[in-house]
Design an enzyme around this catalytic site. Structure first.
Site, PDB file in Angstrom:
ATOM      1  N   SER A 140     -40.722  -6.253 -22.176  1.00 25.75           N
ATOM      2  CA  SER A 140     -41.954  -5.471 -22.062  1.00 25.75           C
ATOM      3  C   SER A 140     -41.671  -4.030 -22.452  1.00 25.75           C
ATOM      4  O   SER A 140     -40.532  -3.566 -22.365  1.00 25.75           O
ATOM      5  CB  SER A 140     -42.481  -5.529 -20.624  1.00 25.75           C
ATOM      6  N   TYR A 153     -40.896  -4.072 -11.201  1.00 28.62           N
ATOM      7  CA  TYR A 153     -41.056  -4.962 -12.353  1.00 28.62           C
ATOM      8  C   TYR A 153     -40.457  -4.304 -13.591  1.00 28.62           C
ATOM      9  O   TYR A 153     -39.727  -4.935 -14.373  1.00 28.62           O
ATOM     10  CB  TYR A 153     -42.542  -5.269 -12.570  1.00 28.62           C
TER      11      TYR A 153
END
Length: 248
Positions: A140, A153
């Protein structure tokens, strides 16, 4: 990398990015295996796809990983593409009381990073036997620029990014295994709704970008706005952090 006539494993393949990747690979003449924790959802997904086998498996559980690897070795000895897509994410503020950040971080690190290391390590002997093989880790943009509401995260994806770079460098020395990293921005999936996914891009766009990147041997595939934010990060990490968290 060739994107046809492969045997492809996709973790977290029953929905979202994983499902769209599975659909594209299946349509391009590949044998596809998808995994997931929910048996009903997994079978529903497989029923919509060609050339696809569904295997119930929770990659965060060591016993499940061992059983999955054993089955792959027996039933899919030509496995040559592994796409580590399964993920876990929580949205919260580190300043909130009683949020149990450590517990949430443990789940995220286990699924997003440690399980990838474990599954990849166990499948390397099988991948090394192939003439050509590929590992894709779905990371990501937050691996570079953390989101304030997805802090742990983001940290798990930063760990995955570092591992992916080291794995690519190491395997390039004495194997035919290529290592790619897919880095989407926010994507509109069921998985991402807690972190504002309704505002994200379609998972179809991510799947198409992956296939294009694989065909061109682009080892770090920046999808959509990820490319722009990465350029900003290179020139000014502080500005990129503000842009990420102020919605710029």
């Amino acid at each position: 990398m060739k994107t046809q006539h492969n045997t492809v494993l996709i973790t977290g393949g029953s929905a979202g990015i994983g499902f769209e990747i599975a659909k594209l690979f299946a349509q391009n003449g590949n044998q596809v295996i998808i995994t997931g924790r929910n048996a009903e959802r997994l079978q529903e997904a497989a029923a919509q796809l060609e050339n696809t086998t569904a295997i119930v498996s929770d990659i965060s559980k060591p016993d499940d990983v061992n059983q999955l690897v054993e089955r792959l070795q027996k039933e899919f000895p030509m496995l040559n593409v592994v796409i580590n897509n399964a993920g876990r994410a929580f949205a919260y503020s580190l300043s909130a009381d009683g949020i149990n950040a450590a517990g949430k971080a443990t789940e995220e690190i286990t699924t997003n990073y440690l399980s990838v290391v474990s599954l990849t390590e166990k499948l390397l002997p099988l991948l090394k036997r192939q003439n050509e093989a590929t590992v894709v880790n779905v990371s990501s943009i937050v691996a570079f620029v953390p989101g304030s509401r997805t802090s742990t995260y983001s940290a798990s994806k930063a760990a995955l990014h570092s591992y992916t770079q080291a794995l690519r460098y190491t395997l390039a020395a004495d194997t035919a295994i290529k290592v790619f990293e897919l880095m989407p921005p926010l994507v509109n999936t069921d998985f991402s709704q807690e972190i504002g996914g309704i505002n994200g891009i379609s998972p179809i766009v991510v799947a198409e970008a992956l296939l294009e990147g694989l065909q061109q041997d682009t080892y770090e595939i920046h999808v959509g706005n990820t490319a722009n934010l990465y350029k900003l990060f290179l020139s000014s990490p502080a500005e990129a952090l503000l842009a990420m968290n102020n919605g710029r």
